[in-house]
Design a protein around this motif. Sequence first.
Motif, PDB file in Angstrom:
ATOM      1  N   THR A   1      35.549  39.017  37.042  1.00 48.62           N
ATOM      2  CA  THR A   1      37.051  39.844  37.197  1.00 48.62           C
ATOM      3  C   THR A   1      37.776  39.230  35.719  1.00 48.62           C
ATOM      4  OG1 THR A   1      36.636  40.217  39.173  1.00 48.62           O
ATOM      5  CG2 THR A   1      38.837  40.211  38.245  1.00 48.62           C
ATOM      6  N   SER A   2      37.743  37.778  35.655  1.00 56.54           N
ATOM      7  CA  SER A   2      38.404  37.150  34.678  1.00 56.54           C
ATOM      8  C   SER A   2      38.088  37.770  33.358  1.00 56.54           C
ATOM      9  CB  SER A   2      38.303  35.571  34.838  1.00 56.54           C
ATOM     10  OG  SER A   2      38.881  35.174  35.979  1.00 56.54           O
ATOM     11  N   ILE A   3      36.662  37.595  33.319  1.00 60.53           N
ATOM     12  CA  ILE A   3      36.357  37.854  31.626  1.00 60.53           C
ATOM     13  C   ILE A   3      36.608  39.651  31.499  1.00 60.53           C
ATOM     14  CG2 ILE A   3      34.196  38.386  30.344  1.00 60.53           C
ATOM     15  CD1 ILE A   3      32.964  35.981  31.952  1.00 60.53           C
TER      16      ILE A   3
ATOM     17  N   MET B   1      41.344  38.681  24.308  1.00 59.33           N
ATOM     18  CA  MET B   1      41.093  37.275  24.192  1.00 59.33           C
ATOM     19  C   MET B   1      39.571  36.568  24.148  1.00 59.33           C
ATOM     20  SD  MET B   1      43.876  35.419  26.524  1.00 59.33           S
ATOM     21  CE  MET B   1      45.763  36.166  26.663  1.00 59.33           C
ATOM     22  N   PRO B   2      39.188  36.295  23.030  1.00 59.02           N
ATOM     23  CA  PRO B   2      37.823  35.944  23.166  1.00 59.02           C
ATOM     24  C   PRO B   2      37.535  34.696  23.891  1.00 59.02           C
ATOM     25  CG  PRO B   2      38.459  35.927  20.859  1.00 59.02           C
ATOM     26  CD  PRO B   2      39.614  36.257  21.522  1.00 59.02           C
ATOM     27  N   PHE B   3      36.247  34.850  24.736  1.00 60.21           N
ATOM     28  CA  PHE B   3      35.940  33.969  25.848  1.00 60.21           C
ATOM     29  C   PHE B   3      35.156  32.865  25.025  1.00 60.21           C
ATOM     30  CE2 PHE B   3      32.400  33.772  29.272  1.00 60.21           C
ATOM     31  CZ  PHE B   3      33.095  32.487  29.694  1.00 60.21           C
ATOM     32  N   ILE B   4      35.713  31.702  24.931  1.00 62.00           N
ATOM     33  CA  ILE B   4      35.135  30.677  24.251  1.00 62.00           C
ATOM     34  C   ILE B   4      34.644  29.320  24.750  1.00 62.00           C
ATOM     35  CG2 ILE B   4      36.746  31.485  22.262  1.00 62.00           C
ATOM     36  CD1 ILE B   4      38.322  28.544  22.988  1.00 62.00           C
ATOM     37  N   PHE B   5      34.762  29.192  25.819  1.00 66.01           N
ATOM     38  CA  PHE B   5      34.199  27.994  26.384  1.00 66.01           C
ATOM     39  C   PHE B   5      34.196  28.022  28.005  1.00 66.01           C
ATOM     40  CE2 PHE B   5      35.428  23.353  27.666  1.00 66.01           C
ATOM     41  CZ  PHE B   5      34.320  22.942  27.692  1.00 66.01           C
ATOM     42  N   GLU B   6      33.070  27.440  28.771  1.00 69.34           N
ATOM     43  CA  GLU B   6      33.042  27.560  30.084  1.00 69.34           C
ATOM     44  C   GLU B   6      32.321  26.151  30.685  1.00 69.34           C
ATOM     45  OE1 GLU B   6      30.889  30.483  33.232  1.00 69.34           O
ATOM     46  OE2 GLU B   6      30.360  30.666  31.438  1.00 69.34           O
ATOM     47  N   GLN B   7      32.708  25.937  31.776  1.00 65.91           N
ATOM     48  CA  GLN B   7      32.180  24.678  32.418  1.00 65.91           C
ATOM     49  C   GLN B   7      32.550  24.586  33.712  1.00 65.91           C
ATOM     50  OE1 GLN B   7      33.628  21.230  30.094  1.00 65.91           O
ATOM     51  NE2 GLN B   7      35.107  20.796  31.321  1.00 65.91           N
ATOM     52  N   PRO B   8      31.967  23.593  34.593  1.00 65.76           N
ATOM     53  CA  PRO B   8      32.435  23.421  35.887  1.00 65.76           C
ATOM     54  C   PRO B   8      33.665  22.867  36.068  1.00 65.76           C
ATOM     55  CG  PRO B   8      30.234  22.527  35.554  1.00 65.76           C
ATOM     56  CD  PRO B   8      30.847  23.006  34.278  1.00 65.76           C
TER      57      PRO B   8
ATOM     58  N   GLY C   1      33.128  23.361  43.303  1.00 64.62           N
ATOM     59  CA  GLY C   1      32.692  24.769  44.009  1.00 64.62           C
ATOM     60  C   GLY C   1      33.424  25.752  42.750  1.00 64.62           C
ATOM     61  N   GLU C   2      34.272  25.336  41.848  1.00 61.30           N
ATOM     62  CA  GLU C   2      34.813  26.263  41.052  1.00 61.30           C
ATOM     63  C   GLU C   2      34.110  26.362  39.624  1.00 61.30           C
ATOM     64  OE1 GLU C   2      39.345  27.042  42.942  1.00 61.30           O
ATOM     65  OE2 GLU C   2      39.117  25.279  40.995  1.00 61.30           O
ATOM     66  N   ASN C   3      34.461  27.254  38.844  1.00 62.24           N
ATOM     67  CA  ASN C   3      34.135  27.517  37.448  1.00 62.24           C
ATOM     68  C   ASN C   3      35.504  27.432  36.514  1.00 62.24           C
ATOM     69  OD1 ASN C   3      32.220  27.502  35.216  1.00 62.24           O
ATOM     70  ND2 ASN C   3      31.740  29.626  35.512  1.00 62.24           N
ATOM     71  N   HIS C   4      35.274  27.015  35.326  1.00 64.53           N
ATOM     72  CA  HIS C   4      36.631  26.878  34.561  1.00 64.53           C
ATOM     73  C   HIS C   4      36.124  27.656  33.156  1.00 64.53           C
ATOM     74  CE1 HIS C   4      39.948  23.876  33.150  1.00 64.53           C
ATOM     75  NE2 HIS C   4      40.230  24.927  33.253  1.00 64.53           N
ATOM     76  N   LEU C   5      36.812  28.754  32.773  1.00 65.01           N
ATOM     77  CA  LEU C   5      36.628  29.800  31.897  1.00 65.01           C
ATOM     78  C   LEU C   5      37.808  29.300  30.842  1.00 65.01           C
ATOM     79  CD1 LEU C   5      35.935  33.088  33.594  1.00 65.01           C
ATOM     80  CD2 LEU C   5      34.511  31.075  33.247  1.00 65.01           C
TER      81      LEU C   5
ATOM     82  N   PHE D   1      40.433  29.035  36.613  1.00 67.76           N
ATOM     83  CA  PHE D   1      39.463  28.498  37.634  1.00 67.76           C
ATOM     84  C   PHE D   1      39.024  29.707  38.306  1.00 67.76           C
ATOM     85  CE2 PHE D   1      42.156  24.569  37.613  1.00 67.76           C
ATOM     86  CZ  PHE D   1      41.192  23.810  36.737  1.00 67.76           C
ATOM     87  N   THR D   2      37.439  29.702  38.398  1.00 71.76           N
ATOM     88  CA  THR D   2      37.178  30.756  39.228  1.00 71.76           C
ATOM     89  C   THR D   2      36.245  30.518  40.371  1.00 71.76           C
ATOM     90  OG1 THR D   2      35.110  30.997  37.711  1.00 71.76           O
ATOM     91  CG2 THR D   2      36.984  32.453  37.105  1.00 71.76           C
ATOM     92  N   ASN D   3      36.106  31.277  41.417  1.00 74.50           N
ATOM     93  CA  ASN D   3      35.162  30.963  42.299  1.00 74.50           C
ATOM     94  C   ASN D   3      34.547  32.348  42.730  1.00 74.50           C
ATOM     95  OD1 ASN D   3      34.117  30.743  45.303  1.00 74.50           O
ATOM     96  ND2 ASN D   3      35.206  28.611  45.042  1.00 74.50           N
TER      97      ASN D   3
END
Length: 196
Positions: free
Chosen positions: A24-26, A35-42, A48-52, A65-67
């Motif tokens: 949904t965030s992407i 907005m280009p999606f440029i980086f991702e990490q926990p 328990g969350e991801n960081h886009l 922050f996604t979950n």
Amino acid sequence: MTDIRKLQVQGVHHITLTGADRQTSIDFWEGTLGMPFIFEQPNLDSPGENHLYFDPGDGRLITIFTNEDRTPDRRRTPTDPGCVHHLAFAVSEATFAQAETRLKARGIGYTGPKDRGFMDSIYFKDPLGFLIELACYRFTPPEGCRHADVMIRAHRLRVERGDHHIDRVHLADAIEALVEERHASLSADRSARNPY
């Protein structure tokens, strides 16, 4: 007595929002706002969350922050004291002119366009109910100046004249004054004249 000093900021580094699921965030930040999606990490503070990370176009960052256990809820996000009311993103005049058509094509409801005197705005909600503004300035600052330089000068002119809000005349007069102050001329008299 304590020596109190400012913590001087030099711009927005990034803004982080709590999102729902990753896709949904992407789909919104890149697929709708471009907005280009440029980086991702926990999320280093919450396993328990991801960081886009997304690039809004000025080299700064919007991060989410996604979950995968969270789902979008389109109700309006809180606007209580201390909450963020909305985020405004700068767009070109060409993009602003297409905003209504492109929002309608996606079935996204919106408010506007709204005449703000110094800019035009259109508002809509993201898939989680957060208010987004697309804002388009009605002026280009003179060489060597920033939008903020024009705005503070236009504000002072508006107050001096007793006007309700900043409008195009204040912007034009502010730009003229900034050019006169910051850009040299060989003319001794730089006042307005009629050559006809």
